[in-house]
Scaffold this active site. Structure first.
Site, mmCIF file in Angstrom:
data_model
loop_
_atom_site.group_PDB
_atom_site.id
_atom_site.type_symbol
_atom_site.label_atom_id
_atom_site.label_comp_id
_atom_site.label_asym_id
_atom_site.label_seq_id
_atom_site.Cartn_x
_atom_site.Cartn_y
_atom_site.Cartn_z
ATOM 1 N N LYS A 42 0.850 -1.041 0.012
ATOM 2 C CA LYS A 42 0.239 0.095 0.050
ATOM 3 C C LYS A 42 0.640 1.089 0.037
ATOM 4 C CE LYS A 42 -1.617 1.565 4.347
ATOM 5 N NZ LYS A 42 -1.452 2.853 3.699
ATOM 6 N N ASN A 43 1.644 0.973 0.782
ATOM 7 C CA ASN A 43 2.480 2.463 1.352
ATOM 8 C C ASN A 43 3.642 2.948 -0.092
ATOM 9 O OD1 ASN A 43 1.098 2.548 3.025
ATOM 10 N ND2 ASN A 43 3.175 2.397 5.045
ATOM 11 N N CYS A 139 -5.167 8.254 9.316
ATOM 12 C CA CYS A 139 -4.681 7.347 11.239
ATOM 13 C C CYS A 139 -4.700 8.311 12.022
ATOM 14 C CB CYS A 139 -4.367 7.024 11.133
ATOM 15 S SG CYS A 139 -4.795 5.312 10.351
ATOM 16 N N ARG A 144 0.999 13.901 13.396
ATOM 17 C CA ARG A 144 0.992 14.056 11.772
ATOM 18 C C ARG A 144 1.208 15.762 11.120
ATOM 19 N NH1 ARG A 144 -1.061 8.670 9.886
ATOM 20 N NH2 ARG A 144 0.341 8.577 8.512
ATOM 21 N N ASP A 333 4.039 0.269 12.264
ATOM 22 C CA ASP A 333 3.380 -0.839 11.163
ATOM 23 C C ASP A 333 2.631 -1.958 12.181
ATOM 24 O OD1 ASP A 333 2.128 2.173 10.639
ATOM 25 O OD2 ASP A 333 3.604 1.166 9.250
ATOM 26 N N ARG A 441 -8.957 -0.600 3.011
ATOM 27 C CA ARG A 441 -7.863 0.208 2.122
ATOM 28 C C ARG A 441 -6.726 -0.202 2.910
ATOM 29 N NH1 ARG A 441 -12.120 5.096 4.049
ATOM 30 N NH2 ARG A 441 -12.875 5.152 1.116
HETATM 31 N N1 EPU Z 1 6.043 14.365 10.623
HETATM 32 C C1 EPU Z 1 6.206 15.471 11.485
HETATM 33 N N2 EPU Z 1 6.369 17.130 10.675
HETATM 34 C C2 EPU Z 1 6.768 15.894 8.940
HETATM 35 C C3 EPU Z 1 6.550 14.763 8.760
HETATM 36 C C4 EPU Z 1 6.350 14.159 10.071
HETATM 37 O O1 EPU Z 1 6.034 16.042 12.479
HETATM 38 O O2 EPU Z 1 6.073 17.192 8.486
HETATM 39 C C5 EPU Z 1 5.971 13.494 11.874
HETATM 40 C C6 EPU Z 1 5.162 12.309 12.123
HETATM 41 O O3 EPU Z 1 4.088 13.302 13.299
HETATM 42 C C7 EPU Z 1 5.309 11.294 12.799
HETATM 43 C C8 EPU Z 1 6.376 11.783 12.259
HETATM 44 O O4 EPU Z 1 6.955 12.313 12.006
HETATM 45 O O5 EPU Z 1 5.355 11.048 14.590
HETATM 46 C C9 EPU Z 1 6.933 9.903 11.261
HETATM 47 O O6 EPU Z 1 6.045 9.869 10.303
HETATM 48 P P1 EPU Z 1 5.753 9.259 8.759
HETATM 49 O O7 EPU Z 1 6.418 11.343 7.846
HETATM 50 O O8 EPU Z 1 7.267 9.056 8.174
HETATM 51 O O9 EPU Z 1 4.959 9.480 7.846
HETATM 52 P P2 EPU Z 1 3.955 9.722 7.299
HETATM 53 O O10 EPU Z 1 4.967 9.237 5.903
HETATM 54 O O11 EPU Z 1 2.910 9.730 7.035
HETATM 55 C C10 EPU Z 1 3.620 7.008 6.731
HETATM 56 C C11 EPU Z 1 3.165 5.708 6.821
HETATM 57 C C12 EPU Z 1 2.569 5.462 7.893
HETATM 58 C C13 EPU Z 1 3.701 5.104 8.333
HETATM 59 C C14 EPU Z 1 4.791 5.675 8.345
HETATM 60 C C15 EPU Z 1 5.994 5.310 9.235
HETATM 61 C C16 EPU Z 1 1.953 5.667 4.497
HETATM 62 C C17 EPU Z 1 1.174 6.274 3.657
HETATM 63 N N3 EPU Z 1 1.645 6.264 5.862
HETATM 64 O O12 EPU Z 1 3.392 7.823 6.820
HETATM 65 O O13 EPU Z 1 1.714 3.974 7.404
HETATM 66 O O14 EPU Z 1 3.624 4.491 9.696
HETATM 67 O O15 EPU Z 1 4.896 6.168 7.457
HETATM 68 O O16 EPU Z 1 6.932 4.570 9.039
HETATM 69 O O17 EPU Z 1 3.322 5.291 3.404
HETATM 70 C C18 EPU Z 1 0.534 2.386 7.916
HETATM 71 O O18 EPU Z 1 0.336 1.743 6.696
HETATM 72 O O19 EPU Z 1 -1.054 1.658 8.747
HETATM 73 C C19 EPU Z 1 0.461 4.210 7.794
HETATM 74 C C20 EPU Z 1 0.161 4.495 9.394
#
Ligand code: EPU
Length: 489
Positions: A42-43, A139, A144, A333, A441
């Site tokens: 998915k990701n 989520c 985030r 995850d 999803r």
């Molecule tokens: N963060 C910030 N500022 C930013 C970006 C991130 O503070 O500008 C913080 C977030 O609040 C969080 C941490 O950094 O505490 C990690 O966030 P990251 O940006 O790495 O996560 P993401 O890109 O929003 C993706 C996956 C998530 C997975 C995370 C970590 C997707 C669509 N989602 O989220 O997947 O948990 O990376 O590996 O790629 C899932 O599949 O169930 C899922 C939640």
């Protein structure tokens, strides 16, 4: 209104909205046995689709997961101008975006998932024109924020402004003079910020260096795709990514990497249920840290030529210390289903969540089912994390083994959803799970796959409970036509 919105709404039943919802009925007790195939990640797939917008060349994807998150991203890309043919049965998708029709992402995608924010990087990379992207959802597992994305894109020369709109806010972005390579150091190896920065730098003038980048396998898959597309891109061992800008693109064929999060989910469910499941497609290289914890808890696995077989190997021992981390650490995850596994191991184990400050909300229901879990605001672990002294309940102690009993459960997010499915499968009686859309999803054909492994589970209809998100939330029955998509991870 979006074309996809119109199609979805036209397929909806006419007449008064009946207050029922799809639920999962689970009778616990089955040992999962057999073979299951992990779908494409998915990701990865959602990001690959966005990346395909960078060029006007044909991109063909194989092993495309048939999940809601991909559906939403397809709708989003079509809105932008992509011509997409998706053979769901074969898992093949062909994408070609001859021109960008609009750089305005409608508000109906706001809150849909984390993907719209990546449109800033991709569309700035393709056109540099004015782009409007609504606030992103996902989520509810932490704040985030997207500040790292914005700062990195601004360093490349983008102008980005957040404005309050009538209903919700939106980001207004542009790069009328084009983007220019820069050295960017991310404060934290954020997956999304790394992806956004990569997407924007592919066409930027000169070279971009991203330090402290996320190096999750799905990001490596994105890098492989972009390299085939024409990007000159390298990944160093110290979390540094170099991207040399180009505008010369090629047609691409790309097989999406298998979903390591889904693969691990099946592994944990197999072991917890005292069963034996071969997870086809599970890749050893991307699951090293996870497999170490499986060994530590006393679960069995065999790496085979076509996947990984997981099996119950006798009573499990707790005493584990798990600290979630960015890749190659123990993935956040994997955390929720692993805690369910730990409820079946004897002794106490400690879990310290260092990626999201609020990813233990699901524990309350597990406690109601019989689990012995205590939450802590302190960092219980080898290191203190970003959430130290901030008051978030981000560490836990779980003691086992504890028998679980069935419940009427409302799923709050995707991975918690799978954790609850596992808990319901382990319970001595039956459970009803609401909020099935979260699972749909991220998990392809979840119910048929579970049934094939011997689980007693079925989809059925149940009354919507008053006061729940399904009834009164922003995408619930009360606001039925606002967004057909709901929220995703
Ligand atoms: N963060 C910030 N500022 C930013 C970006 C991130 O503070 O500008 C913080 C977030 O609040 C969080 C941490 O950094 O505490 C990690 O966030 P990251 O940006 O790495 O996560 P993401 O890109 O929003 C993706 C996956 C998530 C997975 C995370 C970590 C997707 C669509 N989602 O989220 O997947 O948990 O990376 O590996 O790629 C899932 O599949 O169930 C899922 C939640």
């Amino acid at each position: 209104m979006l074309t996809q919105d119109k199609e979805t709404i036209s397929r909806m039943p006419r007449g008064p909205i009946t207050a029922t919802q799809e639920v999962l009925k689970v009778q616990g007790g089955a040992q999962l046995k057999g073979t299951v195939r992990a779908a494409g990640a998915k990701n990865a797939m959602t990001k690959l689709l966005v990346a395909s917008l960078l060029s006007d060349k044909r991109c063909i994807f194989y092993n495309v997961p048939d999940i809601g998150d991909v559906e939403v991203t397809v709708a989003l890309c079509r809105e932008i101008g992509a011509d997409i043919q998706w053979d769901r049965a074969k898992g093949v998708m062909e994408v070609i975006t001859k021109e960008i029709k609009t750089s305005y992402i409608p508000q109906s995608f706001s809150g849909a998932n984390r993907i719209p924010i990546l449109m800033i990087g991709a569309l700035l990379g393709r056109t540099g024109d004015d782009i409007i992207v609504p606030t992103v959802g996902g989520c509810k597992i932490g704040r985030r924020s997207v500040d790292f994305h914005i700062t990195a894109l601004e360093k490349l020369g983008a102008r980005i402004e957040y404005r309050e709109m009538r209903r919700e806010g939106a980001y207004f972005a542009s790069a009328h003079n084009g983007l220019k390579g820069a050295v960017i150091e991310l404060p934290f190896p954020s997956v999304g910020a790394t992806e956004n920065t990569i997407l924007a730098s592919v066409t930027a003038r000169g070279t971009t260096v991203i330090k402290n980048a996320a190096i999750e396998p799905e990001i490596v898959d994105l890098i492989l795709f972009l390299q085939k597309l024409g990007a000159i891109i390298t990944l160093d061992v110290d979390r540094t990514i170099h991207i040399q800008g180009t505008r010369r693109f090629y047609e691409v064929e790309h097989t999406v990497l298998p979903d390591r999060l889904e693969a691990a989910s099946w592994g944990m469910a197999a072991i917890a249920s005292k069963g034996k499941v071969l997870v086809e497609g599970a890749q050893h290289l991307n699951m090293i840290t996870f497999l170490n914890k499986v060994r530590e808890v006393g679960g069995g696995y065999n790496v085979k030529s076509d996947g990984i077989e997981f099996f119950y190997d006798g009573p499990m021992q707790g005493g584990l210390h798990i600290e979630t981390d960015v890749h190659p650490g123990f993935g956040t995850d994997w955390q929720q289903p692993f805690v369910v596994l730990l409820t079946q191991a004897s002794g106490a184990s400690v879990v310290h969540e260092t990626v999201y400050e609020n990813r233990f909300g699901y524990c309350q229901t597990l406690v109601e089912m019989g689990a012995d879990i205590s939450l802590f605001r302190q960092c219980l672990g080898g290191k203190s994390c970003r959430f130290a002294s901030q008051g978030h309940l981000h560490s836990l102690v779980v003691r086992g083994p504890t028998p679980l009993t069935g419940r009427d459960i409302t799923i709050p997010d995707l991975r918690a959803g799978f954790a609850y499915v596992m808990a319901a499968l382990l319970a001595s009686d039956s459970s009803t799970l609401r909020g099935v859309r979260y699972l749909d999803r991220g998990y392809e054909n979840l119910v048929p796959k579970l049934q094939a492994l011997g689980a007693d589970i079925e989809r059925s209809q149940a009354a919507v409970l008053p006061g729940t998100e399904e009834a009164e939330g922003p995408y619930g029955l009360a606001n039925f036509c606002q967004s057909p998509f709901g929220e995703l991870s």
